[in-house]
Design an enzyme around this catalytic site. Structure first.
Site, PDB file in Angstrom:
ATOM      1  N   ALA A 113       0.847  -1.190   0.000  1.00 31.43           N
ATOM      2  CA  ALA A 113       0.000   0.000   0.000  1.00 31.43           C
ATOM      3  C   ALA A 113       0.882   1.240   0.000  1.00 31.43           C
ATOM      4  O   ALA A 113       2.111   1.141   0.139  1.00 31.43           O
ATOM      5  CB  ALA A 113      -0.900  -0.011   1.234  1.00 31.43           C
ATOM      6  N   LYS A 114       0.298   2.387  -0.175  1.00 30.06           N
ATOM      7  CA  LYS A 114       1.048   3.642  -0.075  1.00 30.06           C
ATOM      8  C   LYS A 114       0.054   4.774   0.095  1.00 30.06           C
ATOM      9  O   LYS A 114      -1.110   4.635  -0.292  1.00 30.06           O
ATOM     10  CB  LYS A 114       1.862   3.885  -1.358  1.00 30.06           C
ATOM     11  CG  LYS A 114       3.018   4.838  -1.177  1.00 30.06           C
ATOM     12  CD  LYS A 114       4.231   4.126  -0.624  1.00 30.06           C
ATOM     13  CE  LYS A 114       5.402   5.062  -0.414  1.00 30.06           C
ATOM     14  NZ  LYS A 114       6.615   4.305  -0.070  1.00 30.06           N
TER      15      LYS A 114
END
Ligand code: NAD
Length: 430
Positions: A113-114
């Protein structure tokens, strides 16, 4: 392989296009199941939020923020929060994809994720940054959590931002939830060795590369007789420079957003760090010559560590690069085209998902220590980090031989092998 329509939503940045291109190359070489490739080309879930902040002067400014989960097949999403003026959905999505690959490559039970906010944090006061971080956390609260998705620091954020995120999340839940973020200060459940972990890992893999090149009779380097340049003297670059220097390597140049400093006799990295701590920039550092960031990349050095931002080595400057070994501290600093050119010309590139995995590995240790409420000393942390990095390096080097490719493609193959097995075992819902 059939060529798909490009995604209009995610596919707008060079970083995303490069990430997909690299993935397709690996898929071709390893003969990946086309259904798996199809799924990995796009993130699982993305959220775009507007974040209104009351500024110190009483006005209201609204910022754009994002959280993207690329894959949660192997476990909760994991990835940093970036505060930078160039942040956009496509870039964040590409970085989320790299996180999936990184976690799978080093064998962590975590997905990718980011997140990020399009802002220049140096223009905000501490109070404004706190308000921005807390409101952002509240806006994305349905997406994050210790079993769902766990943010960490990235460009422009640090332990303080993680402390604010943890507090905001905990307030909403009614009890302390330290496991919602990693990269926290020690006092609230952080891990010893986390701040240094990425930079350390970047240098561990350079040592492994030197050993391997010697074993393969390709080169006989020794860290003590080598020179290095580090692009970006931030959380990753400053530690990498320090770790190179203590191994006897001569660090001749480092840089920040505003420019680079160069001393052909070697910089005193501790002195540079003290100057940076005091002045918050390298500008004006006395015992070196001021050069540009472009000049730094083109220096005649043995080791280059791009540790600032993505897309710094491209078609436009690839022919100027003279380094023999590049360890990618930043995510995506070399475009696919430049990487192919440099590898063909004998440059040994240690790709981001391997080279900078130290950060997520110790983030994982922090998460585990927090869940068990049992904390390790720094020696244990560093030993376990070194062990995982060595294993990952060897697996990637093994695949580079097996598939006759460079390290970049080999790293992706290594991570996609594990990930695709997990995806196929879990099957497609419904
Ligand atoms: P940071 O904000 O601490 O440092 C970034 C450095 O790069 C600063 O010195 C900044 O001045 C410089 N910089 C920014 N834009 C630049 C530009 N356009 N040209 C030259 N220099 C520029 O960030 P960080 O955490 O050290 O992250 C650096 C890179 O490493 C990013 O790509 C990040 O995604 C990656 N990374 C970080 C971690 C981590 O644990 N912090 C882990 C894995 C990967």
């Amino acid at each position: 392989m059939t060529h798909h329509l490009r995604s209009g939503l995610y596919d707008t940045s060079p970083l995303y296009q490069n990430a997909v291109l690299d993935l397709e190359t690996a898929a071709r070489v390893m003969d990946l199941n086309p259904g798996v490739l199809e799924r990995l080309r796009m993130p699982k879930k993305a959220m775009c939020v507007s974040i209104p902040v009351r500024m110190d002067d009483g006005s209201v400014k609204t910022f754009e923020g994002y959280r993207v989960q690329h894959s949660t097949t192997l476990g909760p999403g994991k990835g940093g929060i970036r505060f930078h003026p160039e942040v956009n959905l496509s870039e964040v999505s590409a970085l989320a994809m790299l996180m999936t690959m990184k976690c799978s490559l080093v064998g962590l039970p975590l997905g990718g994720a980011k997140g990020g906010i399009r802002v220049d944090p140096s223009q905000l006061s501490r109070a404004e940054q706190q308000a921005l971080t807390r409101r952002f956390t509240m806006e994305i609260i349905s997406m994050i959590g210790p079993e769902q998705d766990i943010p960490a620091p990235d460009v422009g954020t640090d332990g303080q931002h993680m402390a604010w995120m943890m507090d905001t999340y905990s307030m909403a839940k009614g009890h302390a939830v330290p496991g919602v973020v990693t990269g926290k200060p020690i006092e609230i459940g952080g891990s010893l060795g986390r701040p240094e972990s990425t930079g350390r890992g970047v240098v561990y893999v350079i040592e492994h590369a030197i050993e391997l090149l010697k074993k393969q009779n390709k080169a006989n380097y020794s860290m003590k007789s080598m020179t290095a340049a580090v692009h970006g003297f931030g959380k990753v670059g400053a530690v990498a420079a320090h770790e190179l220097a203590i191994r006897g390597c001569k660090v001749v140049a480092v840089s920040d957003f505003y420019g680079a400093i160069h001393n052909k006799n070697g910089l005193n990295v501790d002195e540079v760090q003290a100057y940076m701590n005091k002045n918050r920039t390298l500008k004006g550092y006395p015992n070196a010559e001021a050069i540009s960031n472009e000049d730094l990349l083109a220096l005649n050095v043995d080791i280059l560590v791009p540790a600032a931002i993505d897309g710094v080595i491209t078609k436009a400057n690839m022919k100027n690069i003279k380094a023999k070994i590049i360890s990618e501290g930043a995510n995506g600093p070399i475009t696919s085209e430049a990487q192919q050119y440099l590898e063909q010309n004998g440059c040994y590139i240690i790709p981001d998902i391997l080279a900078n995995a130290g950060g997520v590995i110790v983030s994982y240790f922090e998460w585990v220590q927090g869940l068990q409420q049992f904390f390790w000393n720094e020696k244990e942390v560093n030993e376990k980090l070194a062990e995982i990095m060595a294993r990952a390096f060897n697996r990637v080097a093994g695949n580079a031989e097996r598939y006759k490719t460079g390290m970049k493609t080999a790293a992706l193959i290594t991570s996609v092998e594990r990930l695709s097995q997990a995806m196929l075992l879990r099957g497609l819902f419904p």
